[in-house]
Design a protein around this motif. Structure first.
Motif, PDB file in Angstrom:
ATOM      1  N   HIS A  31       1.307   3.318  -2.157  1.00  0.00           N
ATOM      2  CA  HIS A  31      -0.399   4.396  -2.737  1.00  0.00           C
ATOM      3  C   HIS A  31      -0.208   5.907  -2.958  1.00  0.00           C
ATOM      4  O   HIS A  31      -0.365   6.834  -2.711  1.00  0.00           O
ATOM      5  CB  HIS A  31      -0.959   5.197  -1.189  1.00  0.00           C
ATOM      6  N   ASP A  73      -1.177  -1.709  -4.574  1.00  0.00           N
ATOM      7  CA  ASP A  73      -2.021  -1.031  -4.393  1.00  0.00           C
ATOM      8  C   ASP A  73      -0.428   0.033  -4.242  1.00  0.00           C
ATOM      9  O   ASP A  73      -0.221   0.545  -3.646  1.00  0.00           O
ATOM     10  CB  ASP A  73      -2.680  -0.593  -3.137  1.00  0.00           C
ATOM     11  N   HIS A  88      -3.936  -1.445   5.571  1.00  0.00           N
ATOM     12  CA  HIS A  88      -3.235  -0.624   6.341  1.00  0.00           C
ATOM     13  C   HIS A  88      -3.593  -0.137   7.432  1.00  0.00           C
ATOM     14  O   HIS A  88      -2.569   0.178   8.418  1.00  0.00           O
ATOM     15  CB  HIS A  88      -3.259   1.345   6.496  1.00  0.00           C
ATOM     16  N   HIS A 104      -6.785  -0.930  -5.650  1.00  0.00           N
ATOM     17  CA  HIS A 104      -6.395   0.575  -6.647  1.00  0.00           C
ATOM     18  C   HIS A 104      -6.015   0.585  -7.894  1.00  0.00           C
ATOM     19  O   HIS A 104      -5.942   1.440  -8.549  1.00  0.00           O
ATOM     20  CB  HIS A 104      -5.826   1.365  -5.455  1.00  0.00           C
ATOM     21  N   ASP A 126       0.505  -1.188   0.046  1.00  0.00           N
ATOM     22  CA  ASP A 126       0.277  -0.350   0.023  1.00  0.00           C
ATOM     23  C   ASP A 126       1.256   1.438   0.281  1.00  0.00           C
ATOM     24  O   ASP A 126       1.186   1.849   0.824  1.00  0.00           O
ATOM     25  CB  ASP A 126      -0.773  -0.066   1.454  1.00  0.00           C
ATOM     26  N   HIS A 176      -2.888  -9.427  -1.711  1.00  0.00           N
ATOM     27  CA  HIS A 176      -3.473  -8.422  -1.476  1.00  0.00           C
ATOM     28  C   HIS A 176      -4.094  -8.413  -0.391  1.00  0.00           C
ATOM     29  O   HIS A 176      -4.034  -7.592   0.238  1.00  0.00           O
ATOM     30  CB  HIS A 176      -3.643  -6.968  -2.604  1.00  0.00           C
ATOM     31  N   HIS A 220      -3.822  -4.139   2.164  1.00  0.00           N
ATOM     32  CA  HIS A 220      -5.381  -3.959   2.118  1.00  0.00           C
ATOM     33  C   HIS A 220      -5.889  -3.171   3.102  1.00  0.00           C
ATOM     34  O   HIS A 220      -6.698  -2.390   3.085  1.00  0.00           O
ATOM     35  CB  HIS A 220      -6.094  -5.246   1.882  1.00  0.00           C
TER      36      HIS A 220
HETATM   37 ZN    ZN Z   1      -4.574  -0.124   0.340  1.00  0.00          ZN
END
Ligand code: ZN
Length: 241
Positions: free
Chosen positions: A10, A36, A150, A63, A8, A115, A148
């Protein structure tokens, strides 16, 4: 086995650079990424370009697929959906090709990486032992790394069920070779456990260590606001929520 597990990201380049500096100092056998890469943050292409030569293998996140237009965003909250629409416009052809080629899972000698969950690698969140129990039965593995949510956490399979345990830098997990684990590595680029520092996981034969790394949150926030991303997404980075 000496693995660094990053999840993640991001699109948060400042958090990623801080983590990669820490990873390099540890010098693992391999770096794995749990998806992600993009969504929410202001640097999707730069994050993918930075990670491509570093990771041994990576999986797709929800994402990533949404940014490619391969996953419906109608289930995303409005702020996440707005960030995905912004990201869709930004993605370079190189980034799209990389994300499009990501598998749903990685498997290496009893180590599994996905994920979301083992049952549903892209979309299911494992927040509780009951959901983790289903994933323990879904596939053969000894240690499974997930992202996923976080939120870092460890689920341990026992004969009488599954127990959840805390995973912080002060409380590493001692690995029993006879046990099975699902370990959430937390998030590099958007932590949601109340600690704004970037998180990643160091995994070796004896233990799983969660590492937290400070980074220039304000710099990422400035970039997000300048890019026209939702201000609430920038604000949450300061609180880790
Ligand atoms: Zn995420």
């Amino acid at each position: 086995m000496k693995y660094a597990v990053l999840s993640d990201i991001h699109g948060n380049l400042e958090a990623l650079e801080a983590v990669l500096t820490d990873v390099a100092a540890w010098n693992p056998d391999a770096v794995f990424c749990l998806g992600d890469f993009v969504g929410y943050g202001p640097d999707p292409n730069a994050c993918v370009a930075r990670l491509r030569p570093v990771v041994a293998a990576a999986v797709a996140g929800n994402h990533d697929l949404a940014a490619l237009g391969e996953l419906d965003v109608s289930f995303f909250n409005p702020l996440a959906a707005a960030a995905i629409r912004w990201t869709q416009v930004q993605l370079s052809s190189e980034t799209r090709a990389f994300l499009h080629g990501l598998p749903e899972r990685i498997e290496r000698d009893g180590f599994l990486a996905v994920h979301g969950s083992v049952r549903d690698p892209i979309e299911e969140y494992i927040f509780d032992p009951a959901t983790a129990e289903v994933s323990f039965h879904a596939r053969a593995f000894r240690i499974c790394a997930v992202g996923h949510t976080h939120v870092p956490v460890v689920f341990t399979k026992h004969n009488d069920g599954v127990r959840a345990g805390v995973l912080t830098p002060e409380t590493p997990l001692r690995i029993d070779p006879a046990s099975r684990y699902i370990i959430n590595a937390g998030s590099v680029g958007q932590p949601r456990d109340g600690d704004p520092r970037a998180a990643y996981l160091r995994l070796d034969d004896d233990a799983a260590h969660l590492v937290r790394v400070e980074y220039a949150v304000e710099r990422t926030q400035e970039k997000m606001l300048a890019a026209g991303l939702p201000p609430a997404l920038a604000e949450r980075l300061a609180y880790g929520r």
